[in-house]
Motif scaffolding. Structure first.
Motif, PDB file in Angstrom:
ATOM      1  N   UNK A 158      10.707  29.621  56.993  1.00  0.00           N
ATOM      2  CA  UNK A 158      11.591  28.620  57.599  1.00  0.00           C
ATOM      3  C   UNK A 158      12.950  29.220  58.014  1.00  0.00           C
ATOM      4  N   UNK A 159      13.485  28.736  59.108  1.00  0.00           N
ATOM      5  CA  UNK A 159      14.745  29.265  59.633  1.00  0.00           C
ATOM      6  C   UNK A 159      15.942  28.929  58.755  1.00  0.00           C
ATOM      7  N   UNK A 160      15.965  27.728  58.172  1.00  0.00           N
ATOM      8  CA  UNK A 160      17.130  27.361  57.361  1.00  0.00           C
ATOM      9  C   UNK A 160      17.325  28.380  56.251  1.00  0.00           C
ATOM     10  N   UNK A 161      16.256  28.731  55.574  1.00  0.00           N
ATOM     11  CA  UNK A 161      16.314  29.698  54.471  1.00  0.00           C
ATOM     12  C   UNK A 161      16.696  31.072  54.999  1.00  0.00           C
ATOM     13  N   UNK A 162      16.159  31.461  56.136  1.00  0.00           N
ATOM     14  CA  UNK A 162      16.471  32.776  56.709  1.00  0.00           C
ATOM     15  C   UNK A 162      17.941  32.891  57.073  1.00  0.00           C
ATOM     16  N   UNK A 163      18.480  31.846  57.684  1.00  0.00           N
ATOM     17  CA  UNK A 163      19.893  31.865  58.078  1.00  0.00           C
ATOM     18  C   UNK A 163      20.784  31.835  56.835  1.00  0.00           C
ATOM     19  N   UNK A 164      20.408  31.022  55.865  1.00  0.00           N
ATOM     20  CA  UNK A 164      21.159  30.950  54.611  1.00  0.00           C
ATOM     21  C   UNK A 164      21.171  32.317  53.913  1.00  0.00           C
ATOM     22  N   UNK A 165      20.031  32.974  53.851  1.00  0.00           N
ATOM     23  CA  UNK A 165      19.951  34.312  53.246  1.00  0.00           C
ATOM     24  C   UNK A 165      20.799  35.315  54.016  1.00  0.00           C
ATOM     25  N   UNK A 166      20.790  35.213  55.330  1.00  0.00           N
ATOM     26  CA  UNK A 166      21.594  36.102  56.177  1.00  0.00           C
ATOM     27  C   UNK A 166      23.083  35.931  55.859  1.00  0.00           C
ATOM     28  N   UNK A 167      23.534  34.686  55.749  1.00  0.00           N
ATOM     29  CA  UNK A 167      24.939  34.431  55.439  1.00  0.00           C
ATOM     30  C   UNK A 167      25.297  34.886  54.025  1.00  0.00           C
ATOM     31  N   UNK A 168      24.396  34.628  53.074  1.00  0.00           N
ATOM     32  CA  UNK A 168      24.644  35.047  51.689  1.00  0.00           C
ATOM     33  C   UNK A 168      24.744  36.562  51.580  1.00  0.00           C
ATOM     34  N   UNK A 169      23.964  37.276  52.365  1.00  0.00           N
ATOM     35  CA  UNK A 169      24.012  38.736  52.309  1.00  0.00           C
ATOM     36  C   UNK A 169      25.323  39.284  52.862  1.00  0.00           C
ATOM     37  N   UNK A 170      26.033  38.437  53.588  1.00  0.00           N
ATOM     38  CA  UNK A 170      27.312  38.856  54.162  1.00  0.00           C
ATOM     39  C   UNK A 170      28.493  38.115  53.543  1.00  0.00           C
ATOM     40  N   UNK A 171      28.271  37.468  52.407  1.00  0.00           N
ATOM     41  CA  UNK A 171      29.318  36.670  51.791  1.00  0.00           C
ATOM     42  C   UNK A 171      30.518  37.529  51.403  1.00  0.00           C
ATOM     43  N   UNK A 172      30.279  38.769  51.014  1.00  0.00           N
ATOM     44  CA  UNK A 172      31.384  39.664  50.674  1.00  0.00           C
ATOM     45  C   UNK A 172      32.319  39.862  51.855  1.00  0.00           C
TER      46      UNK A 172
END
Length: 172
Positions: A142-156
């Motif tokens: 699902x895209x929502x999870x993919x986008x959320x994971x993408x943002x979390x990986x760049x939270x720093x």
């Protein structure tokens, strides 16, 4: 220091303090309403899919084009699942090989950059929209999870930029 200059510095300090308080309040509000924001955004996107999504990779319709680009870029399908497209009123599922089960943008491409830059669509398997599998499509991602994971990986990076902005307000 002259009284007028002292007043200006005091006003500046008060103004900067108010900005910092508003920034902290905005972050707190966003964090506390995260669940509601997520539900509202998902609901809005599903409604747009139901009313606007055309399911054609050669479309010029803005929402369809944007969603297709997101699906190709994040290598995903649908908001919560590929079933999100089942109620799309604008998607003509009939194609050259029968009835499509997923939109073509959910299929794995030979060169995703060619699609993102030039809308050149070349899947690894042309039968993918009709018979999608885990090998030829992203139907189970699902895209929502993919986008959320993408943002979390760049939270720093996001926190670093926010901290820089906050610190720069005091050093100016």
């Amino acid at each position: 220091m002259a009284p007028q200059a002292q007043t200006s510095v005091s006003m500046y300090a008060i103004f900067m303090l108010l900005i910092v308080i508003l920034e902290i309040a905005a972050i707190s509000i966003a964090a506390s309403f995260r669940g509601k924001i997520t539900r509202e955004m998902k609901s809005f996107l599903i409604q747009r899919i139901n009313r606007k999504y055309q399911g054609r990779v050669d479309t010029n319709e803005p929402f369809s084009l944007g969603l297709d680009f997101a699906q190709v870029y994040f290598q995903c399908c649908g908001i919560d699942s590929y079933a999100d497209f089942n109620r799309s009123s604008e998607w003509n599922r009939t194609g050259e090989q029968g009835i499509m089960k997923i939109p073509p943008a959910c299929c794995k491409l030979k060169d995703k950059d060619a699609f993102l830059k030039h809308q050149k669509y070349e899947p690894i398997n042309w039968n993918c929209p009709y018979n999608p599998t885990a090998i030829n499509s992203y139907m189970s991602k699902p895209c929502w999870k993919s986008i959320e994971d993408h943002l979390k990986s760049r939270i720093g990076v996001i926190i670093g930029i926010a901290a820089f902005i906050l610190v720069s307000e005091f050093t100016d």
